[in-house]
Design an enzyme around this catalytic site. Structure first.
Site, PDB file in Angstrom:
ATOM      1  CG  ASN A  72      -2.359   1.124   1.157  1.00 60.04           C
ATOM      2  OD1 ASN A  72      -2.444   1.423   2.063  1.00 60.04           O
ATOM      3  ND2 ASN A  72      -2.425   1.392  -0.042  1.00 60.04           N
ATOM      4  CE1 TYR A 112      -6.868   8.266   2.999  1.00 63.57           C
ATOM      5  CE2 TYR A 112      -5.170   9.926   3.534  1.00 63.57           C
ATOM      6  CZ  TYR A 112      -5.986   8.461   3.962  1.00 63.57           C
ATOM      7  OH  TYR A 112      -5.327   7.876   4.837  1.00 63.57           O
ATOM      8  CD  GLU A 121      -8.302   5.801   5.390  1.00 62.03           C
ATOM      9  OE1 GLU A 121      -7.240   5.650   4.938  1.00 62.03           O
ATOM     10  OE2 GLU A 121      -8.914   4.657   5.890  1.00 62.03           O
ATOM     11  CE1 TYR A 123      -8.338   6.367  -0.180  1.00 65.33           C
ATOM     12  CE2 TYR A 123      -9.824   5.860   1.772  1.00 65.33           C
ATOM     13  CZ  TYR A 123      -8.520   5.586   1.170  1.00 65.33           C
ATOM     14  OH  TYR A 123      -7.511   4.906   1.651  1.00 65.33           O
ATOM     15  CD  GLU A 211      -4.696   4.355  -0.841  1.00 65.28           C
ATOM     16  OE1 GLU A 211      -4.860   3.418  -0.177  1.00 65.28           O
ATOM     17  OE2 GLU A 211      -5.654   5.237  -0.805  1.00 65.28           O
TER      18      GLU A 211
END
Length: 618
Positions: A72, A112, A121, A123, A211
């Protein structure tokens, strides 16, 4: 751009921006491992847990990145806040961006960030690689910046976060069609999420992010202008994102289908306001709005309080121009124009005051990268009285109740609940199983065929589709990502498929669904068919059970929906779900029609440039 000596002074009237002067930008610096710091007024971060990464920090918000053999990795530039203010206290946040994005596998191009209290979190995903995130059931759709986004909420249990390993929420807005440039109005997503019960805390970060997950790839973010402050556009809506009285959302309308009733007002005849507003003679006789607070306005009498507003306009270049519609001093929506080709866009069912009202078209989100060129404004609906502009005022035709578009022959069924079942990727042996179910229930559907699957072996299946009254449409010839093709290859994909279908069963193709729902301007400019998307229910994922597929359809379908399912070889779980879908929708009062019939019976012309349809009423 602005042809004025004073154009350089526009930065004074713009909202606060993190664009650094070029004289202060440092030479590009490349980093390879985890690092976060500040450069040219932007906070940046490279984060990875393993693998090979590089991030070149170019001027301002721009950067380049590459990754391989990673688990990641995230590359981002934006702003880190101090966890003490909500987004409402910080002010409007938006990104104007453009990127050459080349993922190879699982990847996101997105805005993000994180909030605290609660820990979230989030997106806002504009493009992705081979997998569309996040793989859970959508809470509904919202419309922001002229695009449709699916909204998702997920739980992360004892996972890494900005507060260590813990449990937190993830929020997603995922665009239904990919893009790699444009404006992301972050605050509008926050507002929509909260209307859907997804609480936002105090802001920790907002950044434009690339990402990668267990993949490789590269990206060049060559434009990234983050703006903080000012007012939001107020244009957003959506079937779940709106309140009880959601703001109207823009719906493109073809020039050939504009109503013959109502009022049409030339913008150059309106009263001009603002420092730079002026007349233009190209690409039409109209008005240019060059900077924030430039506007045109006039007084209009309304006997009724709801109308459709259509503005013909364009940008002066390939950047998106935004023009707010105000009535009686209140913002009612925003018109969006993505390039310098004049086009009509409509904000439907606008609620406003009656009697004499000031109608205003104003620029409030100019970042110095575009100008708006305005031709005329049309108002459709009953009870539009004469205006002080002196042209075409009043509604004297007596034909205010006609919902049929020009050339429309089918009766308009606005009060019937209609839906279109569609299936992608055939014909195959699974298609025969789908037809068995449809025939049992007396239901028609539209099948989007892959051209290379049309051959002598599948001819009997296609003939059965036609005999049952089903409709055949185009899903490309090879099912490759057409955004990566040349104009000639794009045209070949359509022509080969249409010819194969015509030569096999003698029917003409009327609609096109892009592979992976991936579109760009080259496709719009070279495909002379209406673009169809549809509501998606993850039925291409083997992990999605038949029950989940049926439940997703039954829980989310609305009048006028185009339901997207798949009949590729071996997709038996969709076949198993189909009886429950049909019976459930019938119990909800829906009737099944083909895509052509859906547009016809709702009185909607599908031939709209630069639009992809999921619901014929939106």
């Amino acid at each position: 751009m602005k042809n004025k000596l004073t154009a350089a002074l526009l930065a004074v009237v713009m909202t606060a921006s993190l664009i650094a002067p070029s004289m202060t930008a440092k030479a590009a610096n490349t980093i390879y491992n985890n690092e976060s710091n500040t450069q040219d007024g932007y906070d940046y971060e490279l984060w990875k847990d393993s693998g090979n990464t590089s991030m070149t920090l170019n001027a301002g918000g721009t950067f380049e990145c590459s990754w391989s053999n990673i688990n990641n990795a995230l590359f981002r530039k934006g702003k880190k806040f101090n966890d003490t203010q909500t987004y409402q206290q910080i002010g409007n946040i938006s990104f104007d961006y453009a990127a050459d994005y080349q993922p190879n596998g699982n990847s996101y191009l997105c805005v993000y960030g994180w909030t605290v209290d609660p820990l979230v979190e989030y997106y806002i995903v504009d493009s992705w690689g081979t997998w569309r995130p996040p793989g859970t059931q959508s809470k509904g759709q919202i419309t922001v910046d002229g695009g449709t986004y699916d909204v998702y909420e997920a739980d992360r249990i004892n996972q890494p976060s900005i507060q260590g390993n813990t449990t937190f929420k993830q929020y997603f807005s995922v665009r239904t069609s990919k893009r790699t440039s444009g404006t992301i109005s972050v605050t509008e997503h926050f507002k929509a999420w909260e209307r859907m019960g997804m609480k936002m805390g105090k802001l920790h970060e907002a950044a434009l992010n690339v990402e990668g997950y267990q993949s490789s790839g590269k990206a060049n973010v060559y434009k990234n202008n983050m703006t903080i402050g000012g007012s939001s556009s107020g244009n957003q809506g959506g079937n779940q994102g709106g309140s009880n009285t959601p703001s109207p959302t823009p719906t493109p309308t073809p020039e050939s289908s504009s109503s013959s009733t109502g009022t049409k007002v030339e913008c150059e005849k309106m009263t001009k306001s603002g420092q730079y507003t002026g007349n233009i003679s190209s690409p039409f006789n109209g008005v240019a709005l060059y900077a924030n607070n430039d506007s045109v306005k006039y007084n209009q009498y309304f006997a009724n309080g709801t109308h459709d507003f259509t503005l013909r306009a364009c940008s002066n270049n390939n950047n998106m121009a935004r023009v707010d519609l105000k009535i009686g001093g209140q913002t009612k929506g925003t018109f969006y124009y993505g390039d310098n080709y004049p086009a009509e866009y409509t904000i439907k069912n606008v609620s406003h005051g009656t009697g004499n009202q000031t109608v205003e078209l104003v620029v409030t989100a100019d970042n110095g990268q575009w100008d708006a060129y305005l031709d005329y404004l049309k108002i459709d609906g009953a009870g539009v009285g004469s205006s002080d502009s002196g042209n075409n005022g009043g509604n004297n035709s007596g034909n205010t109740g006609n919902n049929t578009q020009p050339g429309q022959t089918a009766p308009v069924q606005q009060n019937k609940k209609l839906v279109a079942l569609t299936f992608d990727d055939g014909p195959s042996s699974t298609t025969s199983q789908v037809l068995d179910v449809l025939e049992k229930y007396g239901v028609k559907a539209t099948f989007f065929l892959i051209g290379q699957n049309v051959n002598s072996n599948t001819m009997s299946i296609m003939q059965r589709q036609v005999n049952m009254g089903c409709e055949l449409a185009c899903h490309s010839y090879t099912h490759e990502d057409m955004t990566r093709m040349s104009a000639n290859d794009i045209r070949n994909q359509i022509n080969w498929t249409s010819s194969a279908i015509k030569n096999t069963v003698g029917v003409d193709v009327k609609f096109f669904r892009p592979p992976y729902i991936s579109v760009n301007n080259a496709m719009y400019q070279n495909i002379d068919l209406p673009f169809i998307q549809g509501s998606m229910h993850n039925d291409w994922e083997n992990s999605t059970s038949a029950w989940s597929r049926a439940n997703s359809v039954l829980s989310n379908t609305k009048d006028g929906d185009i339901i997207l399912l798949h009949d590729f070889q071996g997709n038996t779980q969709t076949v198993d779900a189909l009886p429950q879908i049909i019976e459930g929708l019938k119990n909800q009062g829906y009737e099944f029609v083909t895509v052509s019939e859906l547009f016809e019976q709702k009185g909607v012309n599908p031939n709209v440039e630069y639009k992809i349809w999921s619901n014929v009423k939106q």
